[in-house]
Structure formats: C-alpha cells, structure tokens
Design a protein around this motif. Structure first.
Motif, PDB file in Angstrom:
ATOM      1  N   ARG A 122     113.283 -74.644  31.903  1.00 52.66           N
ATOM      2  CA  ARG A 122     113.796 -74.192  30.786  1.00 52.66           C
ATOM      3  C   ARG A 122     115.248 -75.232  30.103  1.00 52.66           C
ATOM      4  O   ARG A 122     115.646 -75.697  30.928  1.00 52.66           O
ATOM      5  CB  ARG A 122     114.488 -72.992  31.049  1.00 52.66           C
ATOM      6  CG  ARG A 122     113.627 -71.955  32.102  1.00 52.66           C
ATOM      7  CD  ARG A 122     112.436 -71.633  31.247  1.00 52.66           C
ATOM      8  NE  ARG A 122     112.360 -71.151  29.899  1.00 52.66           N
ATOM      9  CZ  ARG A 122     111.278 -70.761  29.069  1.00 52.66           C
ATOM     10  NH1 ARG A 122     110.200 -71.134  29.530  1.00 52.66           N
ATOM     11  NH2 ARG A 122     111.509 -70.379  27.790  1.00 52.66           N
ATOM     12  N   HIS A 123     114.863 -75.381  28.692  1.00 50.58           N
ATOM     13  CA  HIS A 123     115.986 -76.234  28.155  1.00 50.58           C
ATOM     14  C   HIS A 123     116.810 -75.353  27.434  1.00 50.58           C
ATOM     15  O   HIS A 123     116.196 -74.087  26.876  1.00 50.58           O
ATOM     16  CB  HIS A 123     115.602 -77.200  27.368  1.00 50.58           C
ATOM     17  CG  HIS A 123     114.888 -78.414  28.048  1.00 50.58           C
ATOM     18  ND1 HIS A 123     115.662 -79.282  28.548  1.00 50.58           N
ATOM     19  CD2 HIS A 123     113.544 -78.749  28.413  1.00 50.58           C
ATOM     20  CE1 HIS A 123     114.698 -80.453  29.076  1.00 50.58           C
ATOM     21  NE2 HIS A 123     113.674 -79.978  29.060  1.00 50.58           N
ATOM     22  N   GLY A 124     118.258 -75.593  27.409  1.00 46.45           N
ATOM     23  CA  GLY A 124     119.068 -74.832  26.617  1.00 46.45           C
ATOM     24  C   GLY A 124     120.515 -75.395  26.582  1.00 46.45           C
ATOM     25  O   GLY A 124     120.844 -76.287  27.196  1.00 46.45           O
ATOM     26  N   TYR A 126     124.662 -75.759  27.111  1.00 47.29           N
ATOM     27  CA  TYR A 126     125.460 -75.742  28.306  1.00 47.29           C
ATOM     28  C   TYR A 126     126.528 -74.507  28.114  1.00 47.29           C
ATOM     29  O   TYR A 126     127.660 -74.906  27.968  1.00 47.29           O
ATOM     30  CB  TYR A 126     126.073 -77.009  28.587  1.00 47.29           C
ATOM     31  CG  TYR A 126     125.260 -78.207  29.057  1.00 47.29           C
ATOM     32  CD1 TYR A 126     124.622 -77.981  30.018  1.00 47.29           C
ATOM     33  CD2 TYR A 126     125.359 -79.521  28.634  1.00 47.29           C
ATOM     34  CE1 TYR A 126     124.005 -79.111  30.512  1.00 47.29           C
ATOM     35  CE2 TYR A 126     124.813 -80.479  28.923  1.00 47.29           C
ATOM     36  CZ  TYR A 126     123.720 -80.393  29.882  1.00 47.29           C
ATOM     37  OH  TYR A 126     123.186 -81.318  30.394  1.00 47.29           O
ATOM     38  N   THR A 127     125.852 -73.210  28.449  1.00 49.41           N
ATOM     39  CA  THR A 127     126.794 -72.076  28.248  1.00 49.41           C
ATOM     40  C   THR A 127     126.464 -71.207  29.298  1.00 49.41           C
ATOM     41  O   THR A 127     125.331 -70.978  29.691  1.00 49.41           O
ATOM     42  CB  THR A 127     126.497 -71.353  26.801  1.00 49.41           C
ATOM     43  OG1 THR A 127     125.150 -71.232  26.723  1.00 49.41           O
ATOM     44  CG2 THR A 127     126.831 -72.529  25.711  1.00 49.41           C
ATOM     45  N   GLN A 129     125.914 -67.875  28.637  1.00 48.41           N
ATOM     46  CA  GLN A 129     124.958 -67.111  28.322  1.00 48.41           C
ATOM     47  C   GLN A 129     123.615 -67.533  28.407  1.00 48.41           C
ATOM     48  O   GLN A 129     122.930 -66.867  28.708  1.00 48.41           O
ATOM     49  CB  GLN A 129     125.194 -66.934  26.533  1.00 48.41           C
ATOM     50  CG  GLN A 129     126.394 -66.143  26.218  1.00 48.41           C
ATOM     51  CD  GLN A 129     127.587 -67.016  26.220  1.00 48.41           C
ATOM     52  OE1 GLN A 129     127.653 -68.252  26.614  1.00 48.41           O
ATOM     53  NE2 GLN A 129     128.956 -66.368  26.066  1.00 48.41           N
ATOM     54  N   PHE A 130     123.415 -68.882  28.156  1.00 50.43           N
ATOM     55  CA  PHE A 130     121.943 -69.563  28.475  1.00 50.43           C
ATOM     56  C   PHE A 130     121.549 -69.210  29.872  1.00 50.43           C
ATOM     57  O   PHE A 130     120.536 -68.866  30.309  1.00 50.43           O
ATOM     58  CB  PHE A 130     121.955 -70.993  28.143  1.00 50.43           C
ATOM     59  CG  PHE A 130     120.703 -71.525  28.444  1.00 50.43           C
ATOM     60  CD1 PHE A 130     119.611 -71.206  28.094  1.00 50.43           C
ATOM     61  CD2 PHE A 130     120.780 -72.889  29.344  1.00 50.43           C
ATOM     62  CE1 PHE A 130     118.372 -71.845  28.590  1.00 50.43           C
ATOM     63  CE2 PHE A 130     119.597 -73.273  29.826  1.00 50.43           C
ATOM     64  CZ  PHE A 130     118.409 -72.696  29.399  1.00 50.43           C
ATOM     65  N   SER A 133     120.545 -65.941  30.470  1.00 54.25           N
ATOM     66  CA  SER A 133     119.209 -65.557  29.898  1.00 54.25           C
ATOM     67  C   SER A 133     118.048 -66.082  30.449  1.00 54.25           C
ATOM     68  O   SER A 133     116.759 -65.595  30.090  1.00 54.25           O
ATOM     69  CB  SER A 133     119.221 -66.004  28.251  1.00 54.25           C
ATOM     70  OG  SER A 133     119.131 -67.657  28.245  1.00 54.25           O
ATOM     71  N   THR A 134     118.124 -66.913  31.629  1.00 48.80           N
ATOM     72  CA  THR A 134     116.866 -67.547  32.102  1.00 48.80           C
ATOM     73  C   THR A 134     116.119 -66.581  32.959  1.00 48.80           C
ATOM     74  O   THR A 134     114.848 -66.933  33.302  1.00 48.80           O
ATOM     75  CB  THR A 134     117.564 -68.838  32.855  1.00 48.80           C
ATOM     76  OG1 THR A 134     118.587 -68.680  33.930  1.00 48.80           O
ATOM     77  CG2 THR A 134     117.879 -70.016  31.988  1.00 48.80           C
ATOM     78  N   VAL A 155     126.090 -73.166  33.292  1.00 48.47           N
ATOM     79  CA  VAL A 155     125.071 -72.367  32.963  1.00 48.47           C
ATOM     80  C   VAL A 155     125.043 -71.871  34.478  1.00 48.47           C
ATOM     81  O   VAL A 155     124.342 -70.718  34.470  1.00 48.47           O
ATOM     82  CB  VAL A 155     123.847 -73.443  32.880  1.00 48.47           C
ATOM     83  CG1 VAL A 155     122.464 -72.808  32.876  1.00 48.47           C
ATOM     84  CG2 VAL A 155     124.125 -73.754  31.779  1.00 48.47           C
TER      85      VAL A 155
END
Length: 244
Positions: A122-124, A126-127, A129-130, A133-134, A155
């Motif tokens: 999974r890409h997103g 650097y937070t 929240q991300f 969300s995974t 993350v």
C-alpha cells in the motif's frame, strides 16, 4: 532547508531572493523536481541534497541512506522470525526513497522464496492517518499478513494507535517494523522495532560537503553521492511465529 511543509518551501525562495548573504543550501525535501535548486546552482551557491534524490541534472552532492539495504534487512529479519506473509506499507510512490525500500522488500521476499502479494503493498503519505487507514487491507479474512514493514515510523505510529480499534494485538497478531528511528517509537506500547536513520552522520556529512564546496577544497573525483547505512533497532513490536 526543508520542503516538507509549505512555509519552508516559500522560505527557500525568499532566501534565494535575499541580499546575497546566503552561503550555501542544504536541501531536505520531498520534491524531486524543485527548480529553485537550479536557481541556487546558477547563482553559484553550493547545494547539498539530503535524503530524497532530485531528478534535476545539477552538480549537487547527495547525502542519503541505504534505503534498499535497510528494507532488505528489515524484511529479512521478519522472515527470520518465521513470518511468510509480509505486507509493505510504503510512502508516496513517486519518491526515490519509497522506490528503493520497495525494491529491498521485494528482493528480500523473493530471495527467501516467498511471493509478494500486490494487495499487501500500500502506498500513501507519511501520516499517522494513512497508517490507521491501512487495516481494512491488512485484516482480510484468509489473506491477512502476520507482519508488515512500514516505510515510515510516523505511519507505524498510526497503525499501532489504531490496532486495538480493529481487534489487532501488536505483535501477537501483527508484527511491525518501522523506518526512521524517531524518538516517539521508544514510548509506544509495544516499543517500535525500526530502521534507525543516522541523523547526526547525515548532518555532519552535509556540513562537510558544504564547507568543502565553499572553500574550494572539494577533492577532484570526490563522490557526488554518499550513502550511509541504516541500523535495525530491535524492540518489542515483532513476535516470532512458527513458520508454516
């Protein structure tokens, strides 16, 4: 100069437009195509890029870490602990650091004779929240991983914070290895196993490169790219499992 936030990005432009008292630029950014670096070089300023490499064809020195080797080491460590289904939660796909870490993860999996499930990459941003969300992707019935290599401690912090909400126990249900070695990882429960960035060595190397450029002491043939190692710090977020 850091370009991780908008105010810092505008600050670089303001400094380049100043009265000429700026002696050099140490660039720590997440943009690979910042044209202001070209302006700095054109103005005769020594420029050193830390961490993220830039795509501009410029005579700048780059000080970075072995993201490929670190990711390979982290993934191999999880394999050594008995994990066979390992996910990778990565940063923005366009960044060279993200790409290097992904290659290290993939090569370590393949060298261990393990398949890489594209659904577990999974890409997103650097937070935190991300990271939180995974979990819908990491808790699929019948396809959940037992471990994850995360490309950023920030993350990973989000993942550890949200784990309990999803009924996940770290590390009993999911082992986690982060990357960066930020201080907060020592205060999490469990403490975060991570790849530690050599922050002091990066800063010293950058200052040395700037000083040599400013004084004209840069040696002929000196490397334009310096790569420093990442160090795996083992704490409490990884559990050993019986390999199936």
């Amino acid at each position: 100069m850091s370009t991780r936030h908008g105010d810092a990005e505008s600050g670089l432009g303001q400094l380049l437009a100043s009265d000429g008292s700026l002696g050099g630029v140490v660039y720590v950014g997440m943009s690979r195509t910042d044209d202001r670096l070209a302006r700095a070089v054109a103005d005769g300023l020594p420029v050193v890029v830390i961490d993220e490499e830039v795509d501009l064809d410029l005579p700048v020195e780059t000080i970075t870490v072995d993201n490929y080797g670190g990711a390979y080491q982290a993934t191999s460590y999880l394999v050594q602990q008995g994990h066979r289904r390992i996910a990778h939660v990565a940063g923005p796909a366009e960044l060279s650091t993200t790409q290097d870490r992904l290659r290290g993860y993939v090569d370590a999996m393949h060298d261990a004779g393990l398949d890489v499930d594209p659904d577990l990459v999974r890409h997103g941003p650097y937070t935190e929240q991300f990271g939180a969300s995974t979990f819908p992707y990491l808790t699929r019935p019948g396809g959940a991983p037992t471990a994850v290599f995360v490309g950023s401690d920030i993350v990973a912090v989000g993942m550890l914070g949200a784990a309990e909400l999803h009924g996940i126990s770290i590390p009993d249900d999911l082992s986690v290895v982060g990357c960066d070695g930020i201080r907060v990882g020592q205060w999490l429960r469990p403490k975060l196993t991570t790849l530690e960035q050599p922050v002091a060595a990066l800063a010293l190397a950058a200052m040395d490169a700037i000083e040599r450029s400013m004084t004209g002491e840069r040696r002929a043939g000196a490397p334009a790219r310096t790569v420093l190692p990442l160090h795996l710090v083992v704490r409490g977020s990884v559990a050993r499992v019986e390999a199936s």
